[in-house]
Design a protein around this motif. Sequence first.
Motif, PDB file in Angstrom:
ATOM      1  N   THR A 145     -12.966 -35.146  -4.309  1.00  0.00           N
ATOM      2  CA  THR A 145     -14.142 -35.299  -3.472  1.00  0.00           C
ATOM      3  C   THR A 145     -14.808 -36.651  -3.701  1.00  0.00           C
ATOM      4  O   THR A 145     -15.397 -37.227  -2.802  1.00  0.00           O
ATOM      5  N   TRP A 146     -14.714 -37.150  -4.917  1.00  0.00           N
ATOM      6  CA  TRP A 146     -15.379 -38.383  -5.337  1.00  0.00           C
ATOM      7  C   TRP A 146     -14.400 -39.286  -6.078  1.00  0.00           C
ATOM      8  O   TRP A 146     -13.463 -38.806  -6.699  1.00  0.00           O
ATOM      9  N   ILE A 147     -14.704 -40.578  -6.067  1.00  0.00           N
ATOM     10  CA  ILE A 147     -14.112 -41.502  -7.024  1.00  0.00           C
ATOM     11  C   ILE A 147     -15.259 -42.027  -7.871  1.00  0.00           C
ATOM     12  O   ILE A 147     -16.414 -42.030  -7.429  1.00  0.00           O
ATOM     13  N   THR A 148     -14.957 -42.419  -9.089  1.00  0.00           N
ATOM     14  CA  THR A 148     -16.000 -42.943  -9.976  1.00  0.00           C
ATOM     15  C   THR A 148     -15.787 -44.427 -10.198  1.00  0.00           C
ATOM     16  O   THR A 148     -14.657 -44.901 -10.292  1.00  0.00           O
ATOM     17  N   VAL A 149     -16.904 -45.127 -10.254  1.00  0.00           N
ATOM     18  CA  VAL A 149     -16.916 -46.579 -10.389  1.00  0.00           C
ATOM     19  C   VAL A 149     -18.028 -46.938 -11.373  1.00  0.00           C
ATOM     20  O   VAL A 149     -19.126 -46.392 -11.275  1.00  0.00           O
ATOM     21  N   PRO A 150     -17.799 -47.847 -12.313  1.00  0.00           N
ATOM     22  CA  PRO A 150     -18.903 -48.273 -13.179  1.00  0.00           C
ATOM     23  C   PRO A 150     -20.052 -48.844 -12.339  1.00  0.00           C
ATOM     24  O   PRO A 150     -19.811 -49.579 -11.372  1.00  0.00           O
ATOM     25  N   ALA A 151     -21.262 -48.485 -12.694  1.00  0.00           N
ATOM     26  CA  ALA A 151     -22.436 -48.981 -11.962  1.00  0.00           C
ATOM     27  C   ALA A 151     -22.653 -50.454 -12.266  1.00  0.00           C
ATOM     28  O   ALA A 151     -22.283 -50.931 -13.338  1.00  0.00           O
ATOM     29  N   ASP A 152     -23.238 -51.155 -11.309  1.00  0.00           N
ATOM     30  CA  ASP A 152     -23.630 -52.533 -11.577  1.00  0.00           C
ATOM     31  C   ASP A 152     -24.944 -52.842 -10.864  1.00  0.00           C
ATOM     32  O   ASP A 152     -25.261 -52.260  -9.832  1.00  0.00           O
ATOM     33  N   MET A 153     -25.698 -53.731 -11.468  1.00  0.00           N
ATOM     34  CA  MET A 153     -27.053 -54.039 -11.003  1.00  0.00           C
ATOM     35  C   MET A 153     -27.062 -54.649  -9.605  1.00  0.00           C
ATOM     36  O   MET A 153     -27.965 -54.367  -8.826  1.00  0.00           O
ATOM     37  N   GLU A 154     -26.079 -55.477  -9.276  1.00  0.00           N
ATOM     38  CA  GLU A 154     -26.056 -56.090  -7.946  1.00  0.00           C
ATOM     39  C   GLU A 154     -25.994 -55.016  -6.872  1.00  0.00           C
ATOM     40  O   GLU A 154     -26.741 -55.048  -5.900  1.00  0.00           O
ATOM     41  N   LEU A 155     -25.111 -54.057  -7.046  1.00  0.00           N
ATOM     42  CA  LEU A 155     -24.980 -53.001  -6.050  1.00  0.00           C
ATOM     43  C   LEU A 155     -26.263 -52.174  -5.977  1.00  0.00           C
ATOM     44  O   LEU A 155     -26.725 -51.838  -4.897  1.00  0.00           O
ATOM     45  N   LEU A 156     -26.862 -51.864  -7.109  1.00  0.00           N
ATOM     46  CA  LEU A 156     -28.050 -51.011  -7.128  1.00  0.00           C
ATOM     47  C   LEU A 156     -29.291 -51.675  -6.555  1.00  0.00           C
ATOM     48  O   LEU A 156     -30.147 -51.003  -5.985  1.00  0.00           O
ATOM     49  N   PHE A 157     -29.405 -52.988  -6.722  1.00  0.00           N
ATOM     50  CA  PHE A 157     -30.661 -53.637  -6.356  1.00  0.00           C
ATOM     51  C   PHE A 157     -30.555 -54.737  -5.300  1.00  0.00           C
ATOM     52  O   PHE A 157     -31.562 -55.127  -4.731  1.00  0.00           O
ATOM     53  N   ALA A 158     -29.362 -55.263  -5.037  1.00  0.00           N
ATOM     54  CA  ALA A 158     -29.279 -56.414  -4.142  1.00  0.00           C
ATOM     55  C   ALA A 158     -28.538 -56.139  -2.833  1.00  0.00           C
ATOM     56  O   ALA A 158     -28.931 -56.657  -1.793  1.00  0.00           O
ATOM     57  N   LEU A 159     -27.477 -55.374  -2.878  1.00  0.00           N
ATOM     58  CA  LEU A 159     -26.692 -55.143  -1.660  1.00  0.00           C
ATOM     59  C   LEU A 159     -27.473 -54.305  -0.646  1.00  0.00           C
ATOM     60  O   LEU A 159     -28.173 -53.362  -1.029  1.00  0.00           O
ATOM     61  N   PRO A 160     -27.325 -54.617   0.639  1.00  0.00           N
ATOM     62  CA  PRO A 160     -27.943 -53.772   1.666  1.00  0.00           C
ATOM     63  C   PRO A 160     -27.398 -52.343   1.567  1.00  0.00           C
ATOM     64  O   PRO A 160     -26.232 -52.135   1.228  1.00  0.00           O
ATOM     65  N   LEU A 161     -28.241 -51.367   1.870  1.00  0.00           N
ATOM     66  CA  LEU A 161     -27.858 -49.960   1.741  1.00  0.00           C
ATOM     67  C   LEU A 161     -26.577 -49.643   2.496  1.00  0.00           C
ATOM     68  O   LEU A 161     -25.701 -48.944   1.985  1.00  0.00           O
ATOM     69  N   GLU A 162     -26.454 -50.172   3.710  1.00  0.00           N
ATOM     70  CA  GLU A 162     -25.303 -49.836   4.543  1.00  0.00           C
ATOM     71  C   GLU A 162     -23.991 -50.418   4.027  1.00  0.00           C
ATOM     72  O   GLU A 162     -22.913 -49.990   4.424  1.00  0.00           O
ATOM     73  N   ALA A 163     -24.050 -51.381   3.111  1.00  0.00           N
ATOM     74  CA  ALA A 163     -22.836 -52.001   2.564  1.00  0.00           C
ATOM     75  C   ALA A 163     -22.383 -51.347   1.256  1.00  0.00           C
ATOM     76  O   ALA A 163     -21.282 -51.615   0.778  1.00  0.00           O
ATOM     77  N   ARG A 164     -23.197 -50.491   0.692  1.00  0.00           N
ATOM     78  CA  ARG A 164     -22.930 -49.988  -0.662  1.00  0.00           C
ATOM     79  C   ARG A 164     -21.735 -49.041  -0.759  1.00  0.00           C
ATOM     80  O   ARG A 164     -21.033 -49.049  -1.755  1.00  0.00           O
ATOM     81  N   TRP A 165     -21.489 -48.208   0.234  1.00  0.00           N
ATOM     82  CA  TRP A 165     -20.401 -47.231   0.154  1.00  0.00           C
ATOM     83  C   TRP A 165     -19.058 -47.951   0.049  1.00  0.00           C
ATOM     84  O   TRP A 165     -18.291 -47.715  -0.879  1.00  0.00           O
ATOM     85  N   GLN A 166     -18.803 -48.850   0.971  1.00  0.00           N
ATOM     86  CA  GLN A 166     -17.539 -49.578   0.968  1.00  0.00           C
ATOM     87  C   GLN A 166     -17.461 -50.521  -0.242  1.00  0.00           C
ATOM     88  O   GLN A 166     -16.425 -50.638  -0.886  1.00  0.00           O
TER      89      GLN A 166
END
Length: 186
Positions: A145-166
């Motif tokens: 159902t899911w894949i796991t990816v290490p979190a990173d600050m750029e994705l959490l705080f800088a990327l636009p919401l609509e770009a985060r999934w891909q």
Amino acid sequence: MPATSLANHLLVALPSLDDPNFARSVVLLCQHDADGAMGIVVNRASEYRLGEVLSQVGLQDGNESLREQPVLGGGPVHPERGFVLHDGERDWESSLAIADSLRITTSRDVLEAMTKGEGPERAVVALGCASWGAGQLEYELGENTWITVPADMELLFALPLEARWQAAAGRIGVDLARMADYSGHA
């Protein structure tokens, strides 16, 4: 206890996940242990702006960019509760350290500091969270159902919401556009 805690990892919904609460979602796991897991959906805006939330808790702020910040729809559990995901090592009245410089805080004091310009350098507010009971997340991972990816600050705080999934899946070389929207087992 799970063999490996997935706290500070992102759960990226695979295209086959059709639950409307989680389809095409990215969830930051804040806590994961033998009792279950808790996280925040980090790629969905709620219908609220931060100014509305601040006003509901009796706080005012003259900073228009702060007032206009979108509030995330953090998940279907406790949609009335606010969660502040932020950087820094400072602990507020009710903070949980996710990583060395990543915290989630549920107390009002962090919001008060943000309105005074004394809050964390980077922060997002979410209403609600996602949670899994003991063994439930492990089961869902086993069901592809899911894949796991290490979190990173750029994705959490800088990327636009609509770009985060891909983008989250791309961090480990997965192109979600090339994946089928169904899963199978051999």
